[in-house]
Every structure is written in structure tokens, then in C-alpha cells.
Design a protein around this motif. Structure first.
Motif, PDB file in Angstrom:
ATOM      1  N   GLY A  97      39.828  23.710  -1.488  1.00  0.00           N
ATOM      2  CA  GLY A  97      38.586  24.462  -1.424  1.00  0.00           C
ATOM      3  C   GLY A  97      38.237  25.102  -2.753  1.00  0.00           C
ATOM      4  O   GLY A  97      38.854  24.819  -3.775  1.00  0.00           O
ATOM      5  N   LYS A  98      37.264  25.990  -2.710  1.00  0.00           N
ATOM      6  CA  LYS A  98      36.778  26.619  -3.943  1.00  0.00           C
ATOM      7  C   LYS A  98      37.367  28.001  -4.185  1.00  0.00           C
ATOM      8  O   LYS A  98      37.073  28.636  -5.192  1.00  0.00           O
ATOM      9  N   GLY A  99      38.188  28.457  -3.255  1.00  0.00           N
ATOM     10  CA  GLY A  99      38.989  29.642  -3.502  1.00  0.00           C
ATOM     11  C   GLY A  99      38.363  30.984  -3.221  1.00  0.00           C
ATOM     12  O   GLY A  99      39.007  32.018  -3.411  1.00  0.00           O
ATOM     13  N   VAL A 100      37.134  31.023  -2.747  1.00  0.00           N
ATOM     14  CA  VAL A 100      36.436  32.305  -2.605  1.00  0.00           C
ATOM     15  C   VAL A 100      37.071  33.187  -1.539  1.00  0.00           C
ATOM     16  O   VAL A 100      37.365  34.365  -1.784  1.00  0.00           O
ATOM     17  N   ALA A 101      37.289  32.661  -0.336  1.00  0.00           N
ATOM     18  CA  ALA A 101      37.852  33.470   0.737  1.00  0.00           C
ATOM     19  C   ALA A 101      39.281  33.898   0.417  1.00  0.00           C
ATOM     20  O   ALA A 101      39.665  35.059   0.647  1.00  0.00           O
ATOM     21  N   THR A 102      40.074  32.981  -0.112  1.00  0.00           N
ATOM     22  CA  THR A 102      41.454  33.321  -0.465  1.00  0.00           C
ATOM     23  C   THR A 102      41.478  34.361  -1.576  1.00  0.00           C
ATOM     24  O   THR A 102      42.286  35.294  -1.555  1.00  0.00           O
ATOM     25  N   ALA A 103      40.596  34.205  -2.553  1.00  0.00           N
ATOM     26  CA  ALA A 103      40.493  35.190  -3.627  1.00  0.00           C
ATOM     27  C   ALA A 103      40.107  36.549  -3.069  1.00  0.00           C
ATOM     28  O   ALA A 103      40.632  37.590  -3.493  1.00  0.00           O
ATOM     29  N   ALA A 104      39.202  36.569  -2.100  1.00  0.00           N
ATOM     30  CA  ALA A 104      38.787  37.829  -1.478  1.00  0.00           C
ATOM     31  C   ALA A 104      39.972  38.509  -0.807  1.00  0.00           C
ATOM     32  O   ALA A 104      40.116  39.737  -0.869  1.00  0.00           O
ATOM     33  N   GLY A 105      40.827  37.720  -0.168  1.00  0.00           N
ATOM     34  CA  GLY A 105      42.019  38.281   0.458  1.00  0.00           C
ATOM     35  C   GLY A 105      42.959  38.900  -0.561  1.00  0.00           C
ATOM     36  O   GLY A 105      43.529  39.972  -0.339  1.00  0.00           O
ATOM     37  N   VAL A 106      43.119  38.222  -1.692  1.00  0.00           N
ATOM     38  CA  VAL A 106      43.977  38.736  -2.767  1.00  0.00           C
ATOM     39  C   VAL A 106      43.419  40.055  -3.301  1.00  0.00           C
ATOM     40  O   VAL A 106      44.146  41.035  -3.484  1.00  0.00           O
TER      41      VAL A 106
ATOM     42  N   GLY B  34      49.083  32.435  -7.325  1.00  0.00           N
ATOM     43  CA  GLY B  34      49.603  31.218  -6.692  1.00  0.00           C
ATOM     44  C   GLY B  34      48.845  30.863  -5.432  1.00  0.00           C
ATOM     45  O   GLY B  34      48.585  29.683  -5.166  1.00  0.00           O
ATOM     46  N   ALA B  35      48.462  31.874  -4.648  1.00  0.00           N
ATOM     47  CA  ALA B  35      47.735  31.615  -3.398  1.00  0.00           C
ATOM     48  C   ALA B  35      46.393  30.951  -3.665  1.00  0.00           C
ATOM     49  O   ALA B  35      45.998  30.005  -2.972  1.00  0.00           O
ATOM     50  N   VAL B  36      45.679  31.435  -4.671  1.00  0.00           N
ATOM     51  CA  VAL B  36      44.374  30.844  -5.000  1.00  0.00           C
ATOM     52  C   VAL B  36      44.554  29.423  -5.537  1.00  0.00           C
ATOM     53  O   VAL B  36      43.799  28.513  -5.169  1.00  0.00           O
ATOM     54  N   LEU B  37      45.554  29.234  -6.381  1.00  0.00           N
ATOM     55  CA  LEU B  37      45.827  27.886  -6.899  1.00  0.00           C
ATOM     56  C   LEU B  37      46.186  26.937  -5.759  1.00  0.00           C
ATOM     57  O   LEU B  37      45.760  25.775  -5.746  1.00  0.00           O
ATOM     58  N   GLY B  38      46.968  27.425  -4.803  1.00  0.00           N
ATOM     59  CA  GLY B  38      47.365  26.587  -3.675  1.00  0.00           C
ATOM     60  C   GLY B  38      46.173  26.159  -2.837  1.00  0.00           C
ATOM     61  O   GLY B  38      46.093  25.014  -2.385  1.00  0.00           O
ATOM     62  N   HIS B  39      45.237  27.081  -2.605  1.00  0.00           N
ATOM     63  CA  HIS B  39      44.048  26.742  -1.823  1.00  0.00           C
ATOM     64  C   HIS B  39      43.160  25.741  -2.563  1.00  0.00           C
ATOM     65  O   HIS B  39      42.639  24.804  -1.962  1.00  0.00           O
TER      66      HIS B  39
END
Length: 206
Positions: free
Chosen positions: A112-121, A96-101
């Protein structure tokens, strides 16, 4: 074996997905640049709200702040979900966090493209996997100077490494996230194929 246990399906799944989405949809790149007087980041460069585009303002501090905040909004909700509930819920929160970003409702689903948020996950669920993906990212960027290529390769690496270390649930999640990241990079991939993609500069002037 199911990627996510049956106990997580139904309302718990939907609520976890929504909670992750709301956290991920906070547009830190937009907030940070506006608070710093750098204008609307969507009118600069690629129009992306992520750290890479924030860097195009010439404000490295703002780009770093955006990178850390975007990673945190992926990591913290997942860590809280694991502490308060269980890992199955945390996996869904991470998605959900990546989809939200990538698709924030507040910005007409243009994120955005989700890279940083994905890295956090990935960091919250499997630090070893993040380390491997980060090494691949750095190697690709240093060798080619294409951040987009490093991002795509890192997203694929995360799913493969998680599977190789015996974590099929995380591998399944990382594969889904990888698909999202790759789809969000489709224009970059097209430019890479045509030889038109911009390269990052490592010079002090950049």
C-alpha cells in the motif's frame, strides 16, 4: 544531537526494523477482502491493498476494517517497543512498520501507500502531531476532494509539527515516512499536475 541515540544502533536497530517490518507487512486489505468473499483486491481499481482501494469494492465496512487494522499494525508495535525497550527502538520499529506495509516481501514488495500505517505510528509517538496532520488532511480533502493531496500534505505536516513542538527525533522519523508516502503517491501527484486525478465523492450514492 543524533536523530537516534547511539545505543540503538547495531543489532538492536536491525532487529527492531525487522520486527516492525514483519508487523507492517501483514496485508490486511487483501486478507479482509478475501475472507469477505470480495475477491483479490489487487485486481480491483488501482490494485492497491490499502483502505482507499478496498472502498472501491463498495463495501464500506471492509474499508473501515482495513483502515483500522492498517493503523493498528503501525501503532501497536511502536507502543510495545516503548513499553518493553525504549523510544529509540520504538522509532525504528515505526519506520519498519511503514516499510513493511509499502513493500511486503510476501506480495513481491507491492504494497500500500502507507498512510494508515503511518498514522498509527504517529498516533503512538505523538498524538498531538497526528491531530494536526488529520486536520490538514480533512481540510485538504473537503476543499479539493483529492484524498491523495490530503495524504501528501498530512505527511509533510507531521514532520513540521513534531519539529515545532520540540521533538526532533519524531520529526526525523516522520520526515523519512513522509518521503516514503510521497514516493508511493508519485503517480497520483502526476495525475494531479495533469488534472486527471480522481476525486472522492461525498454523495450518498458513492
Amino acid at each position: 544531537m543524533e536523530p537516534i541515540a547511539a545505543s540503538s544502533w547495531g543489532w538492536p536497530l536491525l532487529l527492531a526494523l525487522l520486527a516492525g517490518y514483519l508487523a507492517g507487512s501483514i496485508p490486511f486489505g487483501l486478507i479482509v477482502t478475501r475472507m469477505a468473499g470480495a475477491g483479490d483486491i489487487r485486481a480491483i481499481g488501482s490494485g492497491n491493498i490499502g483502505a482507499t482501494n478496498v472502498l472501491r469494492t463498495g463495501r464500506k465496512g471492509l474499508a473501515l476494517a482495513t483502515l483500522l487494522a492498517d493503523a493498528a499494525k503501525g501503532a501497536l508495535p511502536v507502543l510495545l517497543a516503548m513499553a518493553w525497550f525504549n523510544r529509540d527502538v520504538a522509532l525504528v520499529v515505526g519506520l519498519g512498520a511503514v516499510l513493511g506495509h509499502c513493500f511486503p516481501a510476501w506480495l513481491k514488495f507491492k504494497g500500500g501507500k502507507g498512510v494508515a500505517t503511518a498514522a498509527g505510528v504517529v498516533l503512538a509517538l505523538s498524538p498531538l502531531t497526528l491531530l494536526a496532520a488529520l486536520l490538514v488532511f480533512l481540510a485538504a480533502v473537503i476543499a479539493t476532494r483529492f484524498v491523495s493531496l490530503g495524504s501528501v500534505l498530512a505527511s509533510v505536516t507531521a514532520a513540521l509539527v513534531a519539529y515545532m513542538i520540540g521533538d526532533p527525533q519524531a520529526a526525523f522519523l516522520f520526515a523519512l515516512i513522509g518521503i516514503i508516502v510521497i514516493l508511493k503517491h508519485h503517480q497520483n501527484i502526476g495525475r494531479l499536475v495533469r488534472g486527471e486525478e480522481n476525486k472522492v465523492s461525498f454523495s450518498k450514492k458513492a
